[in-house]
Design a protein around this motif. Structure first.
Motif, PDB file in Angstrom:
ATOM      1  N   GLU A 182      69.707  28.608  95.712  1.00  0.00           N
ATOM      2  CA  GLU A 182      69.691  27.319  95.006  1.00  0.00           C
ATOM      3  C   GLU A 182      70.795  27.256  93.958  1.00  0.00           C
ATOM      4  O   GLU A 182      71.440  26.214  93.791  1.00  0.00           O
ATOM      5  N   ALA A 183      71.035  28.364  93.258  1.00  0.00           N
ATOM      6  CA  ALA A 183      72.083  28.387  92.242  1.00  0.00           C
ATOM      7  C   ALA A 183      73.462  28.220  92.876  1.00  0.00           C
ATOM      8  O   ALA A 183      74.300  27.451  92.380  1.00  0.00           O
ATOM      9  N   ALA A 228      74.129  26.890  95.835  1.00  0.00           N
ATOM     10  CA  ALA A 228      74.210  25.534  96.393  1.00  0.00           C
ATOM     11  C   ALA A 228      74.481  24.519  95.279  1.00  0.00           C
ATOM     12  O   ALA A 228      75.297  23.602  95.450  1.00  0.00           O
ATOM     13  N   GLY A 229      73.817  24.695  94.145  1.00  0.00           N
ATOM     14  CA  GLY A 229      74.051  23.807  93.010  1.00  0.00           C
ATOM     15  C   GLY A 229      75.477  23.910  92.484  1.00  0.00           C
ATOM     16  O   GLY A 229      76.092  22.905  92.119  1.00  0.00           O
ATOM     17  N   ALA A 230      76.007  25.132  92.472  1.00  0.00           N
ATOM     18  CA  ALA A 230      77.386  25.328  92.009  1.00  0.00           C
ATOM     19  C   ALA A 230      78.372  24.646  92.955  1.00  0.00           C
ATOM     20  O   ALA A 230      79.308  23.972  92.501  1.00  0.00           O
ATOM     21  N   LYS A 276      77.730  22.178  95.031  1.00  0.00           N
ATOM     22  CA  LYS A 276      77.504  20.728  94.980  1.00  0.00           C
ATOM     23  C   LYS A 276      78.113  20.114  93.724  1.00  0.00           C
ATOM     24  O   LYS A 276      78.644  19.002  93.764  1.00  0.00           O
ATOM     25  N   ASN A 277      78.043  20.833  92.611  1.00  0.00           N
ATOM     26  CA  ASN A 277      78.511  20.299  91.333  1.00  0.00           C
ATOM     27  C   ASN A 277      79.809  20.940  90.860  1.00  0.00           C
ATOM     28  O   ASN A 277      80.061  21.032  89.659  1.00  0.00           O
ATOM     29  N   SER A 335      81.916  19.532  88.075  1.00  0.00           N
ATOM     30  CA  SER A 335      81.521  19.628  86.669  1.00  0.00           C
ATOM     31  C   SER A 335      81.951  20.949  86.030  1.00  0.00           C
ATOM     32  O   SER A 335      81.755  21.150  84.836  1.00  0.00           O
ATOM     33  N   ILE A 372      73.668  28.727  85.843  1.00  0.00           N
ATOM     34  CA  ILE A 372      72.842  27.951  86.779  1.00  0.00           C
ATOM     35  C   ILE A 372      71.682  28.815  87.274  1.00  0.00           C
ATOM     36  O   ILE A 372      70.536  28.372  87.305  1.00  0.00           O
ATOM     37  N   ARG A 409      68.901  29.252  84.699  1.00  0.00           N
ATOM     38  CA  ARG A 409      68.000  28.092  84.635  1.00  0.00           C
ATOM     39  C   ARG A 409      67.024  28.074  85.817  1.00  0.00           C
ATOM     40  O   ARG A 409      65.854  27.744  85.650  1.00  0.00           O
ATOM     41  N   LYS A 410      67.509  28.439  87.001  1.00  0.00           N
ATOM     42  CA  LYS A 410      66.619  28.496  88.175  1.00  0.00           C
ATOM     43  C   LYS A 410      65.520  29.535  87.965  1.00  0.00           C
ATOM     44  O   LYS A 410      64.348  29.290  88.251  1.00  0.00           O
ATOM     45  N   ASP A 451      62.982  28.385  85.411  1.00  0.00           N
ATOM     46  CA  ASP A 451      62.068  27.404  86.014  1.00  0.00           C
ATOM     47  C   ASP A 451      60.997  28.095  86.856  1.00  0.00           C
ATOM     48  O   ASP A 451      59.818  27.738  86.797  1.00  0.00           O
TER      49      ASP A 451
END
Length: 191
Positions: free
Chosen positions: A43-44, A46-48, A50-51, A54, A68, A71-72, A75
């Motif tokens: 997920e981290a 993929a988030g990196a 995708k973003n 930023s 990232i 934070r995952k 959570d």
């Protein structure tokens, strides 16, 4: 090679492979579950990807992706409060090799020497490699609570709830982790 055109950020496969291994090692330590660790890392990453637009290059790519991941993991740990997994606190028992006497003073010969200006170390890659080695040498429970507190930045209540520790046990684990890290760094870096 994966490239994100919007921000001109390039993620090379060989960089991602090494980074993924480091992330997985960190996630396993924090989550004590292979599947949850793998999910958090995926997920981290993929988030990196995708973003990527930023990513402002105010930090290294590794620092950004690890933030990232932190934070995952936070959570996931917060989500486990309802069903915490209790691990035995093997390191909470009294230790015979404690560097302090009964009054809380340093034992003879155990007083650490001064390290001088440590602010310059934040940019020293070799220092962080030694630090990582020292961290990996800690007992698992000590390393886990140290990373939860200092790296993921969970507060004491969150850590205690997640691991079903008392505040006293948490403080003992953190104290011992810091002492062992200090000793390891003193022996392997500051000598």
């Amino acid at each position: 090679m994966v490239q994100e055109h919007q921000s001109d950020v390039t993620f090379r496969d060989e960089d991602l492979d090494g980074l993924r291994k480091q992330m997985l090692s960190f996630a396993r330590l924090q989550l004590s579950d292979e599947h949850l660790a793998e999910d958090a890392v995926q997920e981290a990453l993929a988030g990196a990807l995708k973003n990527a637009s930023s990513f402002s290059r105010q930090s290294t790519l590794k620092t950004w992706v690890f933030s990232i991941l932190k934070r995952k993991i936070a959570d996931i740990l917060r989500g486990q409060y309802r069903e915490p997994v209790r691990e035995a606190c093997k390191d909470c028992a009294t230790d015979d090799d404690e560097p302090f006497d009964d009054r809380g003073h340093w034992q003879a010969g155990a007083t650490p020497r001064r390290w001088g200006d440590t602010h310059a170390l934040t940019d020293n890659t070799e220092f962080w490699q030694v630090f990582d080695t020292c961290l990996e040498a800690l007992p698992a429970e000590q390393a886990r609570v140290f990373m939860m507190r200092e790296y993921i930045e969970l507060d004491s209540a969150e850590i205690c709830a997640s691991l079903e520790l008392t505040t006293s046990n948490l403080h003992v684990l953190l104290h011992r982790a810091r002492l062992r890290l200090r000793e390891c760094l003193a022996n392997n870096w500051f000598q």
